[in-house]
Write a protein that holds these residues in place. Structure first.
Motif, short mmCIF file in Angstrom:
data_model
loop_
_atom_site.label_atom_id
_atom_site.label_comp_id
_atom_site.label_asym_id
_atom_site.label_seq_id
_atom_site.Cartn_x
_atom_site.Cartn_y
_atom_site.Cartn_z
N PRO A 207 0.80 -1.23 0.00
CA PRO A 207 0.00 0.00 0.00
C PRO A 207 0.83 1.28 0.00
N GLN A 208 2.10 1.19 0.40
CA GLN A 208 2.95 2.38 0.45
C GLN A 208 3.56 2.72 -0.91
N ILE A 209 3.56 1.75 -1.83
CA ILE A 209 4.27 1.95 -3.10
C ILE A 209 3.66 3.07 -3.92
N ARG A 210 2.33 3.17 -3.91
CA ARG A 210 1.65 4.15 -4.74
C ARG A 210 1.14 5.36 -3.96
N LYS A 211 1.54 5.48 -2.73
CA LYS A 211 1.05 6.61 -1.94
C LYS A 211 1.83 7.88 -2.27
N GLU A 212 1.25 9.01 -1.90
CA GLU A 212 1.96 10.28 -2.03
C GLU A 212 3.03 10.37 -0.95
N ILE A 213 4.25 10.69 -1.35
CA ILE A 213 5.36 10.77 -0.40
C ILE A 213 5.40 12.18 0.20
N SER A 214 5.37 12.20 1.52
CA SER A 214 5.48 13.47 2.23
C SER A 214 6.35 13.25 3.47
N ILE A 215 7.53 13.81 3.46
CA ILE A 215 8.47 13.63 4.57
C ILE A 215 8.45 14.87 5.44
N THR A 216 7.90 14.74 6.62
CA THR A 216 7.77 15.87 7.52
C THR A 216 9.08 16.10 8.28
N LYS A 217 9.14 17.22 8.96
CA LYS A 217 10.30 17.53 9.80
C LYS A 217 10.45 16.47 10.89
N GLU A 218 9.32 16.02 11.41
CA GLU A 218 9.35 14.99 12.45
C GLU A 218 9.87 13.67 11.88
N ASP A 219 9.44 13.31 10.68
CA ASP A 219 9.94 12.10 10.03
C ASP A 219 11.45 12.17 9.83
N PHE A 220 11.92 13.32 9.37
CA PHE A 220 13.36 13.50 9.14
C PHE A 220 14.13 13.35 10.46
N GLY A 221 13.60 13.94 11.52
CA GLY A 221 14.27 13.85 12.82
C GLY A 221 14.27 12.43 13.35
N ARG A 222 13.14 11.74 13.22
CA ARG A 222 13.07 10.35 13.69
C ARG A 222 13.98 9.44 12.86
N ALA A 223 14.01 9.65 11.56
CA ALA A 223 14.88 8.85 10.70
C ALA A 223 16.34 9.06 11.07
N SER A 224 16.73 10.29 11.27
CA SER A 224 18.12 10.60 11.65
C SER A 224 18.47 9.96 12.98
N TRP A 512 11.58 9.82 25.58
CA TRP A 512 11.91 11.23 25.91
C TRP A 512 13.18 11.66 25.18
N ILE A 513 14.19 10.79 25.16
CA ILE A 513 15.45 11.11 24.47
C ILE A 513 15.20 11.28 22.98
N GLU A 514 14.42 10.38 22.40
CA GLU A 514 14.11 10.46 20.96
C GLU A 514 13.34 11.73 20.65
N SER A 515 12.35 12.03 21.48
CA SER A 515 11.54 13.24 21.27
C SER A 515 12.39 14.50 21.40
N LEU A 516 13.32 14.48 22.34
CA LEU A 516 14.20 15.63 22.55
C LEU A 516 15.05 15.87 21.30
N PHE A 517 15.55 14.81 20.70
CA PHE A 517 16.36 14.95 19.48
C PHE A 517 15.49 15.44 18.31
N ILE A 518 14.32 14.87 18.15
CA ILE A 518 13.45 15.24 17.03
C ILE A 518 13.05 16.71 17.09
N LYS A 519 12.79 17.21 18.29
CA LYS A 519 12.32 18.59 18.46
C LYS A 519 13.46 19.61 18.48
N SER A 520 14.68 19.15 18.56
CA SER A 520 15.82 20.07 18.62
C SER A 520 16.01 20.75 17.27
#
Length: 552
Positions: A207-224, A512-520
């Motif tokens: 189901p993800q193959i044909r979806k619209e790709i939208s990478i949010t700031k939160e996604d980028f932070g979590r991925a990093s 909490w550590i993950e959230s702190l990094f994502i929001k930084s």
């Protein structure tokens, strides 16, 4: 420019490994192009499919042909299964898919295991011949493949299970077949998880193959964050302690005391977790950077309070695959089947014969066969026996999936016995429903020790090697020099302690550590990246350590 050419061309000596700079140069280049065309769905799938094939070619050379064969085979079989109106034909096509996929896997992974077992059982001297390589070499003037041995293609166990689940899920009407072979090839070969998982289900990924790709700031932070966490696990908690302690001990266990061997086992539990979980974290992070979500594959496994709980937390994608495509089909916790009875008799005989002689193997198998006959006349006994047999089969197959050797079968069997034993123990345990901290701590400690020491069959190079480990533990603990060992390897043990502490942190603290990094802000993120890079560089070994699960 020369380095780019080297990165994008095949070399057996320089595969693309997540922990090496070459991979990140590779990813930066392909991600730049991806950022330009990601909104065009057809082009996006074709591009990622091509990049994934290139990535696999960099890792395994011409074995990319096996991946393409599996892709084409199951794409058309999936369509045929869906279009067929006959249940018998559908089942036959599913059987063809399973036979072709498992046949390919067995040829490359288990040819030596089956041949050696047959020779041992019947006292013959058959040798493995790589007929496929001989046939392939006849098509060209150059001998592309070595014919004197069968080489295991990297990641074949993972993508084989993915393609099998695709055909089975279509038969079960859980998904519809993909219309585009490019989309299907992209699903099978998606490079972040291609060579070491996690095993991705079609129902989750398609189901993800044909979806619209939208990478949010939160996604980028979590991925990093996931990538950085994975690199620390792999390079610090896995590679450093392996290169500076465990590998030395496991190579010659008789040269070290029993205490040192035991500490090496505890180190190995951290190493294999850091190695495999680290790879998964990086894979999840890379996929998320491109807008795709991969399944969680680890859930703090060393917090498990019993063996069954451990396997619900460790390599989750494999555990759930075995449950859905093996355990339940052969009867689950309700029924036994002819397959499960035949399987357990054969494995009982071969397993006992591998460590004993013919008479004892035949006697033990006869006892098991007698129990099977009794279950035909006792519904209550049959219920217990069938459930436990199916658990043992699942764990034995899980052990064999990890490696083509009887030591892996023993490892899987021990874990199966641990699951079965706990099922009965919890019925009489006076502490089963207790939430007292010391009871939970005891359960975690007992489970962790059990899991750790079954892994000697996973890590040991041979049964003789494992025997030497046990001899040192049983006869030469050398407690008087234990403090000297701890001091001499103090940095290793400090890092081990740090690794286990971070693993056992409460979920709320980790979140909490993950959230702190994502929001930084980006400056803080860049600083953290720099610090992690320096730490990883300082622990980097001259000879890179491949991911353990590449061999599976």
């Amino acid at each position: 420019m020369n380095r780019l050419i080297d990165i994008f061309s095949f070399s057996e000596d320089s595969p693309l490994i997540f922990t090496q700079a070459n991979f990140w140069i590779f990813f930066a280049v392909i991600y730049f192009v991806y950022s330009i065309l990601y909104s065009k769905k057809n082009l996006r799938s074709a591009y990622l499919f091509a990049i994934s094939l290139l990535f696999y070619y960099k890792t395994s050379g011409l074995f990319v042909g096996i991946l393409l064969f599996s892709t084409v085979n199951d794409f058309f079989l999936g369509k045929a299964i869906y279009k067929s109106k006959s249940v018998l034909l559908q089942r036959s096509l599913v059987a063809v898919s399973v036979i072709i996929n498992l046949g390919t896997l067995c040829y490359f992974k288990y040819a030596y295991f089956f041949t050696d077992s047959y020779n041992y059982l019947f006292q013959t001297n058959y040798e493995v011949v790589n007929y496929l390589a001989q046939w392939a070499n006849t098509w060209g003037a150059v001998d592309y493949f070595t014919i004197d041995k069968i080489i295991l293609p990297v990641g074949i166990s993972f993508y084989t299970f993915q393609t099998i689940s695709y055909s089975v899920d279509i038969y079960r009407k859980q998904i519809k077949p993909l219309n585009s072979i490019i989309d299907f090839g992209f699903f099978v070969s998606f490079f972040p998880q291609l060579v070491a998982g996690p095993i991705v289900r079609a129902s989750d990924f398609v189901p993800q193959i044909r979806k619209e790709i939208s990478i949010t700031k939160e996604d980028f932070g979590r991925a990093s964050f996931m990538i950085l966490k994975g690199l620390i696990k792999k390079m610090l908690f896995a590679d450093y302690i392996a290169a500076n302690f465990m590998d030395r001990v496991f190579d010659v266990p008789e040269m070290f005391s029993g205490f040192t061997n035991i500490m090496a086992m505890f180190g190995y539990s951290l190493q294999i977790y850091g190695d495999f979980s680290g790879y998964t974290d990086i894979a999840i992070g890379l996929a998320l950077l491109m807008g795709y979500k991969l399944p969680v594959n680890f859930n703090s496994p060393y917090k498990a309070i019993h063996c069954g709980d451990f396997w619900q937390r460790w390599h989750i994608s494999l555990s759930t695959w075995l449950k859905d495509y093996l355990y339940i089909p052969i009867g689950g916790n309700r029924n036994g089947t002819i397959f499960s009875y035949a399987f357990i008799l054969v494995f009982t005989f071969l397993g006992v014969f591998a460590v004993s002689d013919y008479a004892i193997a035949l006697s033990v198998t006869s006892v098991v066969g007698g129990i099977l006959i009794v279950t035909l006349f006792s519904t209550k006994l049959a219920k217990h026996f069938n459930r436990n047999v199916n658990i043992m089969i699942t764990m034995l197959v899980g052990g064999l999936w990890h490696g083509a050797s009887w030591k892996f079968v023993i490892w899987g069997g021990l874990n199966g016995l641990g699951i079965v034993a706990y099922k009965y123990w919890r019925k009489i345990s006076p502490y089963e429903n207790s939430n007292a901290w010391y009871v939970i701590l005891w359960k975690i400690a007992l489970t962790f020790v059990f899991i750790t020491f079954t892994r000697i069959y996973f890590r040991g190079n041979s049964m003789d090697h494992i025997q030497r480990f046990y001899e040192q533990v049983m006869t030469n603990m050398d407690w008087q020099n234990a403090l000297i060992v701890l001091w001499e390897y103090r940095m290793v043990f400090i890092i081990m302690l740090l690794g286990y502490i971070t693993h056992w942190l409460p979920y709320s603290t980790k979140d909490w550590i993950e959230s702190l990094f994502i929001k930084s802000n980006m400056l803080i993120k860049a600083l953290v990246v720099m610090i992690v890079a320096i730490i990883c560089y300082q622990t980097y070994a001259a000879d890179f350590q491949p991911f353990i699960y590449f061999q599976f």
